[in-house]
Design an enzyme around this catalytic site. Structure first.
Site, PDB file in Angstrom:
ATOM      1  CB  SER A 165      -0.812  -0.049   1.330  1.00 20.51           C
ATOM      2  OG  SER A 165      -0.190  -0.201   2.313  1.00 20.51           O
ATOM      3  CG  HIS A 208       7.151  -0.659   3.512  1.00 20.72           C
ATOM      4  ND1 HIS A 208       6.704  -0.289   2.307  1.00 20.72           N
ATOM      5  CD2 HIS A 208       6.325  -1.564   3.859  1.00 20.72           C
ATOM      6  CE1 HIS A 208       5.856  -0.671   2.021  1.00 20.72           C
ATOM      7  NE2 HIS A 208       5.256  -1.458   2.928  1.00 20.72           N
TER       8      HIS A 208
HETATM    9  P1  5GP Z   1       2.440  -2.254   3.111  1.00 16.46           P
HETATM   10  O1  5GP Z   1       1.067  -2.991   2.978  1.00 16.46           O
HETATM   11  O2  5GP Z   1       2.591  -1.500   1.760  1.00 16.46           O
HETATM   12  O3  5GP Z   1       3.527  -3.555   2.914  1.00 16.46           O
HETATM   13  O4  5GP Z   1       2.905  -1.893   4.356  1.00 16.46           O
HETATM   14  C1  5GP Z   1       2.528  -0.608   4.703  1.00 16.46           C
HETATM   15  C2  5GP Z   1       2.626  -0.223   6.223  1.00 16.46           C
HETATM   16  O5  5GP Z   1       2.595   1.053   6.388  1.00 16.46           O
HETATM   17  C3  5GP Z   1       1.214  -0.880   6.898  1.00 16.46           C
HETATM   18  O6  5GP Z   1       1.532  -1.878   7.636  1.00 16.46           O
HETATM   19  C4  5GP Z   1       0.637   0.566   7.461  1.00 16.46           C
HETATM   20  O7  5GP Z   1      -0.049   0.131   8.680  1.00 16.46           O
HETATM   21  C5  5GP Z   1       1.642   1.447   7.588  1.00 16.46           C
HETATM   22  N1  5GP Z   1       1.456   2.717   7.467  1.00 16.46           N
HETATM   23  C6  5GP Z   1       0.749   3.546   6.560  1.00 16.46           C
HETATM   24  N2  5GP Z   1       0.921   4.652   6.923  1.00 16.46           N
HETATM   25  C7  5GP Z   1       1.557   5.032   8.166  1.00 16.46           C
HETATM   26  C8  5GP Z   1       2.133   6.038   8.690  1.00 16.46           C
HETATM   27  O8  5GP Z   1       1.592   7.137   8.250  1.00 16.46           O
HETATM   28  N3  5GP Z   1       2.666   5.840   9.900  1.00 16.46           N
HETATM   29  C9  5GP Z   1       3.406   4.412  10.145  1.00 16.46           C
HETATM   30  N4  5GP Z   1       3.992   4.498  11.329  1.00 16.46           N
HETATM   31  N5  5GP Z   1       2.815   3.618   9.578  1.00 16.46           N
HETATM   32  C10 5GP Z   1       2.221   3.732   8.355  1.00 16.46           C
END
Ligand code: 5GP
Ligand code: ZN
Length: 119
Positions: free
Chosen positions: A100, A105
């Site tokens: 997302s 990351h």
């Molecule tokens: P993905 O699903 O892209 O691998 O992980 C993105 C992660 O970023 C998700 O687990 C989500 O909870 C985290 N996340 C999204 N926005 C923010 C934010 O503004 N601050 C922090 N600390 N985490 C975020």
């Protein structure tokens, strides 16, 4: 170092958006996920803007190595190092993974046990 002014995690790296930062070095920062999926859920990101693990190039190798080293450092500091408990490291890439945020990351998840295969 490349950055994207519209990128959420670049803004966290720059200090423009607050985060609970647990580790910082010259190539990476690590901060707690805002929606944790485990007692320990930390995101390790490169300071440079890289989209995802599916777009990395050889020039990103030092950042990738630094991310794994940072994850190890954080895991040990959180008391979930491999010799004690263990943890999971995960990169999500593309829609099927649920990715997302378009800034590379590495998820560090620990403090509970995980099933395999993952959901
Ligand atoms: P993905 O699903 O892209 O691998 O992980 C993105 C992660 O970023 C998700 O687990 C989500 O909870 C985290 N996340 C999204 N926005 C923010 C934010 O503004 N601050 C922090 N600390 N985490 C975020
Ligand atoms: Zn970025």
């Amino acid at each position: 170092m490349s950055t994207d002014p519209d990128c959420l995690f670049c803004k966290i790296v720059a200090g423009d958006i607050p985060a609970d930062i647990v580790h910082s070095d010259d190539r990476t920062i690590a901060f707690r996920d805002i929606n944790p999926q485990a007692p320990v859920h930390v995101l390790v990101v490169p300071r440079a803007h890289v989209v995802d693990a599916g777009t990395v190039v050889p020039g990103d190798a030092e950042d990738l190595a630094a991310m794994v080293m940072a994850a190890k450092t954080v895991a040990d500091a959180e008391g979930i190092g491999g010799e004690d408990r263990g943890y999971r490291l995960a990169f999500n890439v593309g829609p099927d993974s649920g990715n997302s945020v378009a800034h590379l990351h590495l998820h560090l998840l620990g403090g509970r046990s995980f099933v395999w295969p993952p959901g």
